[in-house]
Write an enzyme that holds these catalytic residues in place. Structure first.
Site, mmCIF file in Angstrom:
data_model
loop_
_atom_site.group_PDB
_atom_site.id
_atom_site.type_symbol
_atom_site.label_atom_id
_atom_site.label_comp_id
_atom_site.label_asym_id
_atom_site.label_seq_id
_atom_site.Cartn_x
_atom_site.Cartn_y
_atom_site.Cartn_z
ATOM 1 N N LYS A 1 0.748 -1.163 -0.509
ATOM 2 C CA LYS A 1 0.454 -0.239 -0.525
ATOM 3 C C LYS A 1 0.860 1.137 -0.093
ATOM 4 O O LYS A 1 1.675 1.353 0.464
ATOM 5 C CB LYS A 1 -0.630 0.127 1.007
ATOM 6 C CG LYS A 1 -1.719 -0.903 1.287
ATOM 7 C CD LYS A 1 -3.021 -1.028 3.039
ATOM 8 C CE LYS A 1 -3.127 -2.403 1.870
ATOM 9 N NZ LYS A 1 -4.270 -2.531 3.195
ATOM 10 N N HIS B 1 -3.291 1.375 5.529
ATOM 11 C CA HIS B 1 -2.734 3.226 4.438
ATOM 12 C C HIS B 1 -2.678 4.031 5.765
ATOM 13 O O HIS B 1 -1.769 4.788 6.049
ATOM 14 C CB HIS B 1 -3.574 3.173 4.150
ATOM 15 C CG HIS B 1 -3.813 2.674 2.864
ATOM 16 N ND1 HIS B 1 -4.355 1.871 2.780
ATOM 17 C CD2 HIS B 1 -3.060 3.263 1.747
ATOM 18 C CE1 HIS B 1 -4.529 1.398 1.309
ATOM 19 N NE2 HIS B 1 -3.624 2.023 0.139
ATOM 20 N N SER C 1 -7.483 3.520 -1.060
ATOM 21 C CA SER C 1 -7.294 3.201 0.045
ATOM 22 C C SER C 1 -9.017 3.293 1.073
ATOM 23 O O SER C 1 -9.404 4.193 0.912
ATOM 24 C CB SER C 1 -6.805 4.094 0.753
ATOM 25 O OG SER C 1 -6.713 4.702 2.055
#
Length: 166
Positions: free
Chosen positions: A67, A89, A133
């Site tokens: 991520k 995230h 996200s």
């Protein structure tokens, strides 16, 4: 007796003059030194003051899928952070805020613009930016901006981006 008194008077006058002249000379040197020191400190304050240029724009991990978060600080500076080690995230963002604080900067001037994923293949020198996200949302129209920023740090990589996928 009068000769002794006049010698004492001359000595007294001499000492007064000596100390007066010494005082003025010394105070002049000190005032110039203080003035110069103040100017140097002002110059040093401007050049040594922490700013966001001291923080690298891009920090992403090596090979793998992970991520990433795009972060804007100070209303105009964009940073990219990606990590294999940090699962979410929001953890990547919090890690960046620690980096900002440790640099002596105000973390409150930073905002996560969104996130996604990075697939980095070092062997083939390919990097793909995609997805979104769940915490910060999709980096609307910004995957291309992420690509352009990352490209400066990885000029020999083929970098692509898409809004598809998670």
């Amino acid at each position: 007796m009068s000769k002794i008194c006049s010698k004492k008077r001359y000595l007294k006058v001499f000492l007064i003059l000596f100390f007066t002249i010494s005082y003025f000379l010394l105070s002049k040197d000190l005032s110039e030194e203080i003035k110069n020191k103040g100017e140097n400190e002002t110059r040093n304050d401007n050049t040594n003051k922490p700013n966001f240029d001291s923080i690298p724009e891009v920090k992403i991990d090596e090979d793998g899928v992970y991520k990433y978060v795009q972060i804007k600080c100070n209303k105009n500076k964009i940073f990219i952070r990606g990590s294999l080690k940090l699962e979410y995230h929001k953890y990547i963002y919090k890690d960046f805020l620690k980096e900002v604080e440790n640099s002596g900067l105000d973390k409150n001037s930073c905002k996560a613009l969104g996130g996604g994923r990075i697939n980095k293949d070092e062997k083939n020198k390919k990097l793909k930016i995609y997805g979104y996200s769940k915490t910060f949302g999709r980096v609307e129209g910004q995957h291309e901006k992420t690509k352009n920023i990352v490209q400066k740090y990885y000029p020999d990589y083929e970098i692509t981006w898409t809004n598809k996928g998670y």
